[in-house]
Structure formats: C-alpha cells, structure tokens
Write a protein that holds these residues in place. Structure first.
Motif, PDB file in Angstrom:
ATOM      1  N   UNK A 128      -9.668 -12.307  -3.013  1.00  0.00           N
ATOM      2  CA  UNK A 128      -9.398 -13.152  -1.653  1.00  0.00           C
ATOM      3  C   UNK A 128      -9.562 -11.975  -0.304  1.00  0.00           C
ATOM      4  N   UNK A 129      -9.552 -10.651  -0.733  1.00  0.00           N
ATOM      5  CA  UNK A 129      -9.727  -9.721   0.382  1.00  0.00           C
ATOM      6  C   UNK A 129      -8.596  -9.633   1.267  1.00  0.00           C
ATOM      7  N   UNK A 156      -6.277  -0.843   1.781  1.00  0.00           N
ATOM      8  CA  UNK A 156      -7.216   0.097   2.494  1.00  0.00           C
ATOM      9  C   UNK A 156      -8.448  -0.140   2.234  1.00  0.00           C
ATOM     10  N   UNK A 157      -8.829  -1.065   2.040  1.00  0.00           N
ATOM     11  CA  UNK A 157     -10.394  -1.651   1.819  1.00  0.00           C
ATOM     12  C   UNK A 157     -10.890  -0.692   0.824  1.00  0.00           C
ATOM     13  N   UNK A 158     -10.214  -0.478  -0.086  1.00  0.00           N
ATOM     14  CA  UNK A 158     -10.413   0.365  -1.385  1.00  0.00           C
ATOM     15  C   UNK A 158     -10.941   2.019  -0.949  1.00  0.00           C
ATOM     16  N   UNK A 171      -5.094  -2.338   8.561  1.00  0.00           N
ATOM     17  CA  UNK A 171      -4.630  -3.796   8.727  1.00  0.00           C
ATOM     18  C   UNK A 171      -5.121  -5.054   7.991  1.00  0.00           C
ATOM     19  N   UNK A 172      -5.173  -4.791   6.707  1.00  0.00           N
ATOM     20  CA  UNK A 172      -5.912  -5.990   6.183  1.00  0.00           C
ATOM     21  C   UNK A 172      -4.948  -7.128   5.941  1.00  0.00           C
ATOM     22  N   UNK A 173      -5.616  -8.220   6.209  1.00  0.00           N
ATOM     23  CA  UNK A 173      -4.772  -9.661   6.470  1.00  0.00           C
ATOM     24  C   UNK A 173      -3.876  -9.800   5.128  1.00  0.00           C
ATOM     25  N   UNK A 174      -2.788 -10.524   5.201  1.00  0.00           N
ATOM     26  CA  UNK A 174      -1.896 -10.712   4.029  1.00  0.00           C
ATOM     27  C   UNK A 174      -2.511 -11.929   3.197  1.00  0.00           C
TER      28      UNK A 174
END
Length: 218
Positions: A128-129, A156-158, A171-174
C-alpha cells in the motif's frame, strides 16, 4: 453455489496454502499475505451457504417459516450495510479515532514480537506504500523498536537506517489515510458494487415475501 465455492476456496487456502500459491502465482501470494483472506472467505461462504439454503429449500418445500427466516436474515444484513455506510460517510473522523485507539496499542505491543502479525503489517505497508496506521510514531516503543532501535523500512521509503529523524523527513502516509484515499479515488466503482449488492438483496427480499404471501393465499 457461490457460498459453497467461497467456503471451499477458503478451506483450501487454510489447509494447503502452498499449493494454492503455486497454482495462482505471485498475485495470490501478495494478496493472501496482506490479510487473513482465507478466514474471511470461510466466514462469507458459510453465511451465503446458509442464506441460500434457507431461500431455496423454503421455496421448494413451501415453508413459510424458512422463507420468513430468509427474508429476516437478508433484511438484517441490508440494514447493517446501510448503517455501516452511514457511519462511514458521517462519522469518518470518529471511526478513525476509534480505530486508532484500538489498533495503535496492538502495534506497539505485537510488532516485532509476533512473527505473523509483523509479516502481515510489513507486506501491507509495502504493497500500500504506507507506514503504520497513522505514521511512523505508531511503532515507537514497540518490541521491534526496542530490539533494533529503528523503524520499519517502509516508513523511510526503504532507506537504511530508518531512524526517527529519517522517518520524520520522509513523512510516509499512514495506512488508514492511504486506504481511505484509494477508496475515495474509486468511489464510483465502490458505489456501483454496493448498489448492485443492495439491488440483489432487495430483489431477494421481494421474491421471498411474494412466495410467502402466495402460500397465505393457498
């Protein structure tokens, strides 16, 4: 027939998941790792099987009792769906608060300790990212954070190491907001499916009540 099919597939996946994955490939693998779809299929299949049996057997045997049971069960499901739709539309904020209050403590308690729970969340966040239910802070003080001192990679976007500073920067979305956004994007499809199901339920109730009234006339 639909209920029996879903029930059979659910039992198959539960008993012999590997052969199912071998036949249907990576698509099924990614889907069945996100949620316990097999148990969901078993539950839905069993309910549909019972409802279908009540309707068909009641119509064949001219049983007013079974027809009324069929009508009542479908009516209860229909009302529950309407109530759920109203809650989602009107009380989205309340639903989010309630979900956060329930799920966040579970994340802090089980992520990194329960392998199955951790795996499901990892795959969900990757597919879902998203990160956590609300954001990376949902994992603060979790067993994973206490063991590794870092947050899950999707937060952390991997990028490694996934520290609090990097997670805050990304700031990855929940996951709740992400899934909600996907639903809003596909509102037409969701609404169409819901309307189709509602129409089938109304038709089923109308037919069962017609047969019931016909038995009264006899």
């Amino acid at each position: 027939l639909s209920g029996g099919t879903l029930l059979g597939v659910g039992i198959w996946v539960t008993v012999d998941e590997q052969s199912f994955l071998d036949i249907f490939g990576m698509l099924s693998s990614s889907v069945f790792q996100v949620v316990y779809v097999s148990y969901f299929l078993i539950a839905i299949g069993a309910v549909l099987l019972v409802i279908g049996f009540l309707g068909c057997y009641g119509a064949q045997k001219d049983s007013k009792c079974l027809l009324m049971m069929f009508f009542s069960v479908v009516l209860i499901i229909f009302i529950a769906e309407i109530a759920a739709a109203v809650v989602v539309l009107v009380y989205t904020g309340f639903a989010e608060t309630l979900l956060t209050a329930v799920v966040t403590p579970v994340l802090k308690e089980k992520y990194g300790e329960d392998d199955g729970f951790t795996h499901i969340w990892n795959v969900t966040m990757k597919e879902v990212h998203c990160c956590g239910l609300n954001n990376y802070t949902d994992f603060t003080d979790s067993p994973w954070y206490q063991q590794h001192g870092t947050y899950p990679l999707p937060c952390c976007d991997d990028e490694l190491p996934c520290t609090g500073a990097l997670a805050a920067e990304k700031n990855v979305t929940g996951c709740f907001d992400q899934i909600l956004a996907e639903i809003k994007t596909n509102t037409g499809v969701v609404g169409g499916v819901a309307a189709g199901i509602a129409a089938l339920e109304i038709a089923a109730m109308a037919v069962s009540m017609y047969l019931y009234c016909q038995l009264d006339q006899k």
